[in-house]
Scaffold this active site. Structure first.
Site, PDB file in Angstrom:
ATOM      1  N   HIS A 260       0.653  -1.983  -1.053  1.00  0.00           N
ATOM      2  CA  HIS A 260       0.644  -2.131   0.404  1.00  0.00           C
ATOM      3  C   HIS A 260       1.091  -0.837   1.056  1.00  0.00           C
ATOM      4  O   HIS A 260       1.939  -0.128   0.504  1.00  0.00           O
ATOM      5  CB  HIS A 260       1.555  -3.292   0.840  1.00  0.00           C
ATOM      6  CG  HIS A 260       1.266  -3.732   2.231  1.00  0.00           C
ATOM      7  ND1 HIS A 260       1.882  -3.169   3.311  1.00  0.00           N
ATOM      8  CD2 HIS A 260       0.385  -4.652   2.702  1.00  0.00           C
ATOM      9  CE1 HIS A 260       1.403  -3.731   4.409  1.00  0.00           C
ATOM     10  NE2 HIS A 260       0.484  -4.630   4.073  1.00  0.00           N
ATOM     11  N   ASP A 322      -3.646 -10.669  -0.168  1.00  0.00           N
ATOM     12  CA  ASP A 322      -5.024 -10.962  -0.576  1.00  0.00           C
ATOM     13  C   ASP A 322      -5.143 -11.355  -2.034  1.00  0.00           C
ATOM     14  O   ASP A 322      -6.179 -11.862  -2.462  1.00  0.00           O
ATOM     15  CB  ASP A 322      -5.908  -9.746  -0.294  1.00  0.00           C
ATOM     16  CG  ASP A 322      -6.022  -9.514   1.197  1.00  0.00           C
ATOM     17  OD1 ASP A 322      -6.272 -10.500   1.908  1.00  0.00           O
ATOM     18  OD2 ASP A 322      -5.836  -8.381   1.648  1.00  0.00           O
TER      19      ASP A 322
HETATM   20  C1  LIG Z   1      -3.161  -0.929   0.279  1.00  0.00           C
HETATM   21  C2  LIG Z   1      -3.316   0.511  -0.205  1.00  0.00           C
HETATM   22  C3  LIG Z   1      -4.587   1.122   0.423  1.00  0.00           C
HETATM   23  C4  LIG Z   1      -2.061   1.294   0.249  1.00  0.00           C
HETATM   24  O1  LIG Z   1      -2.242   2.585  -0.105  1.00  0.00           O
HETATM   25  P1  LIG Z   1      -1.120   3.719   0.114  1.00  0.00           P
HETATM   26  O2  LIG Z   1       0.076   3.193   0.793  1.00  0.00           O
HETATM   27  O3  LIG Z   1      -1.820   4.849   0.763  1.00  0.00           O
HETATM   28  O4  LIG Z   1      -0.682   4.034  -1.344  1.00  0.00           O
HETATM   29  P2  LIG Z   1      -1.276   5.198  -2.243  1.00  0.00           P
HETATM   30  O5  LIG Z   1      -2.741   5.030  -2.399  1.00  0.00           O
HETATM   31  O6  LIG Z   1      -0.771   6.507  -1.690  1.00  0.00           O
HETATM   32  O7  LIG Z   1      -0.587   4.928  -3.640  1.00  0.00           O
HETATM   33  C5  LIG Z   1       0.746   5.310  -3.930  1.00  0.00           C
HETATM   34  C6  LIG Z   1       0.983   5.114  -5.410  1.00  0.00           C
HETATM   35  O8  LIG Z   1       0.904   3.704  -5.714  1.00  0.00           O
HETATM   36  C7  LIG Z   1      -0.146   3.451  -6.625  1.00  0.00           C
HETATM   37  N1  LIG Z   1      -0.882   2.282  -6.171  1.00  0.00           N
HETATM   38  C8  LIG Z   1      -1.170   1.953  -4.894  1.00  0.00           C
HETATM   39  N2  LIG Z   1      -1.890   0.822  -4.865  1.00  0.00           N
HETATM   40  C9  LIG Z   1      -2.051   0.437  -6.142  1.00  0.00           C
HETATM   41  C10 LIG Z   1      -2.722  -0.636  -6.736  1.00  0.00           C
HETATM   42  N3  LIG Z   1      -3.373  -1.530  -5.997  1.00  0.00           N
HETATM   43  N4  LIG Z   1      -2.723  -0.723  -8.063  1.00  0.00           N
HETATM   44  C11 LIG Z   1      -2.071   0.187  -8.814  1.00  0.00           C
HETATM   45  N5  LIG Z   1      -1.421   1.239  -8.309  1.00  0.00           N
HETATM   46  C12 LIG Z   1      -1.410   1.367  -6.984  1.00  0.00           C
HETATM   47  C13 LIG Z   1      -1.048   4.668  -6.567  1.00  0.00           C
HETATM   48  O9  LIG Z   1      -1.747   4.852  -7.762  1.00  0.00           O
HETATM   49  C14 LIG Z   1      -0.069   5.771  -6.277  1.00  0.00           C
HETATM   50  O10 LIG Z   1       0.546   6.151  -7.466  1.00  0.00           O
HETATM   51  P3  LIG Z   1       0.379   7.657  -8.007  1.00  0.00           P
HETATM   52  O11 LIG Z   1       1.001   8.515  -6.916  1.00  0.00           O
HETATM   53  O12 LIG Z   1       1.098   7.710  -9.295  1.00  0.00           O
HETATM   54  O13 LIG Z   1      -1.104   7.912  -8.115  1.00  0.00           O
HETATM   55  C15 LIG Z   1      -3.408   0.569  -1.742  1.00  0.00           C
HETATM   56  O14 LIG Z   1      -2.252  -0.017  -2.298  1.00  0.00           O
HETATM   57  C16 LIG Z   1      -4.653  -0.106  -2.272  1.00  0.00           C
HETATM   58  O15 LIG Z   1      -5.723   0.521  -2.308  1.00  0.00           O
HETATM   59  N6  LIG Z   1      -4.542  -1.400  -2.724  1.00  0.00           N
HETATM   60  C17 LIG Z   1      -5.692  -2.137  -3.225  1.00  0.00           C
HETATM   61  C18 LIG Z   1      -6.498  -2.683  -2.045  1.00  0.00           C
HETATM   62  C19 LIG Z   1      -5.779  -3.837  -1.371  1.00  0.00           C
HETATM   63  O16 LIG Z   1      -5.355  -4.788  -2.008  1.00  0.00           O
HETATM   64  N7  LIG Z   1      -5.683  -3.735  -0.037  1.00  0.00           N
HETATM   65  C20 LIG Z   1      -5.104  -4.805   0.784  1.00  0.00           C
HETATM   66  C21 LIG Z   1      -3.793  -4.399   1.381  1.00  0.00           C
HETATM   67  S1  LIG Z   1      -3.039  -5.775   2.189  1.00  0.00           S
END
Ligand SMILES: CC(C)(COP(=O)(O)OP(=O)(O)OC[C@H]1O[C@@H](n2cnc3c(N)ncnc32)[C@H](O)[C@@H]1OP(=O)(O)O)[C@@H](O)C(=O)NCCC(=O)NCCS
Length: 386
Positions: A260, A322
């Protein structure tokens, strides 16, 4: 000018009294903890809370439900537009089109006064549920079913999909799901809706902006992606081989339904849906999808929330809202293409609350700046010489 920000992370762009999301895993609607609301309220009570700032009393609740029922049917002029949409269209594209059309049939079109905005919010909320069900039936080659005035929004949705009285646990599931998705502060779609109406565009324009923003897989599309992942994995004993390489390779691949942008602790909405998903599986004597999700959660936890990663400042990764909404929908036999539109049915309440707040006196047009990093003063080159 302030320093360029990374996706506006941590930037506070205004004040709001609607919703408080706290990184340590707490969520409040108008001051009430989400767990308490999910345990006790109905979705209609939550909509009222978000729009009026307080829970309704008995008379207010009955009047509000009556108003919703009286406004739930789609205007006659909208049905031909809905039926002209290709049955193969993406369901969020179809919903965006129908919600846009609804604006042109609203009797308060052109009136953006506070009273008219509340009436428009009510029509948007009542009709979006009818629209989602009608679009799904259209995609199945079936005629729409008119809303039943004696049913609440959750039960009506299932009734309009299937034309029969829905299973009580299904109604409870949809009701809780709508409550849990109703608002989440300045998420991408709510921000888009607020930016739109900050120009004093109407609520329908804001709702259409919200639908567009919500349609992406990083936001509202995550439940659909979660279910598609589970279907691709197929079986409980294949989970490990599928998930582990995604999190141990050179570059981690995000697992849908996890992580998140704000929470650094478990998403407080996920436990309620986890419980409902298990109960739905038990109702059908098949907890396969629930079990697979729990198995994925264990691996994500093992590989993401290690002492080394957390000490290195990496964020903890937990199931988000979700994650288990995907299995809940699947266990009720809802088409995967319905998952994001169901999110719209719920988040419409939050969008409307925020748009009404954005319309309060003193709110300015939202106009951030970009730091220009391009070049200047290039010479003009005639087209033949380029
Ligand atoms: C929601 C989301 C976009 C948030 O992204 P964010 O805050 O920008 O986080 P980042 O993409 O910068 O990730 C930060 C770290 O957490 C990890 N991470 C983030 N989401 C992850 C996931 N769903 N699974 C595994 N690792 C995850 C990343 O790999 C990263 O680690 P790293 O620096 O070692 O590569 C992201 O968690 C995601 O894509 N989740 C899956 C889609 C989803 O379920 N979205 C609904 C949200 S309610």
């Amino acid at each position: 000018m302030s320093a360029p920000s990374d996706g506006l992370r941590g930037v506070v762009v205004g004040e709001s009294t609607i919703c408080d999301v706290q990184a340590e895993g707490k969520l409040y609607y108008r001051g009430y903890p989400i767990e308490v609301i999910a345990d006790h309220a109905t979705f209609e009570e939550v909509v009222y809370l978000l729009w009026y700032g307080k829970f309704p009393n008995v008379a207010e609740y009955a009047a509000f439900k009556r108003e919703i029922a009286a406004n739930a049917a789609l205007p006659e002029g909208v049905l031909p537009i809905l039926k002209s949409i290709p049955a193969t269209a993406n369901s969020m594209d179809a919903l965006r089109t129908v919600v846009s059309a609804l604006g042109m049939f609203d009797p308060d079109q052109g009136d953006n006064s506070p009273a008219a905005n509340l009436r428009k919010a009510l029509r948007l909320q009542a009709r979006v549920v009818t629209a989602v069900a009608a679009i799904e039936r259209h995609q199945q080659g079936l005629e729409p079913i008119a809303p039943c005035p004696s049913l609440g929004l959750a039960a009506n949705f299932l009734y309009m999909l299937w034309g029969k009285d829905p299973e009580p646990l299904y109604v409870e599931t949809i009701d809780k799901d709508l409550i849990l998705h109703a608002d989440h502060e300045l998420n991408a779609s709510t921000f888009a809706a607020r930016v739109t109406v900050a120009t004093h565009a109407d609520l329908y324009s804001g709702a259409v902006s919200g639908i567009g923003a919500l349609s992406g897989p990083r936001h509202g599309g995550a439940a659909e992606d979660t279910m598609n992942m589970l279907l691709e994995i197929g079986e409980l004993d294949k989970v490990d081989a599928w998930v582990r390489p995604k999190l141990t390779g050179e570059k981690r691949t995000p697992i849908p339904g996890f992580g998140h942008a704000v929470y650094r602790a478990p998403d407080p909405r996920s436990n309620t849906l986890r419980d409902v998903s298990r109960r739905l599986g038990e109702l059908h004597n098949d907890t396969k999808w629930y079990d697979m999700t729990v198995a994925i959660e264990k691996i994500v936890d093992e590989l993401s929330n290690t002492a080394e990663r957390l000490a290195a400042g990496k964020q903890g990764i937990y199931p988000n809202v979700d994650c288990f909404s995907a299995t809940c929908y699947y266990e009720m036999n809802l088409s995967v293409r319905l998952y994001t539109p169901i999110f719209v049915m719920s988040r419409m309440s939050g969008w409307c609350a925020h748009m009404i707040e954005q319309y309060l006196p003193g709110q300015r047009i939202i106009r951030p700046r970009a730091e220009y990093v391009g070049t200047h003063d290039l010479p003009w080159v005639p087209i033949e010489q380029r």
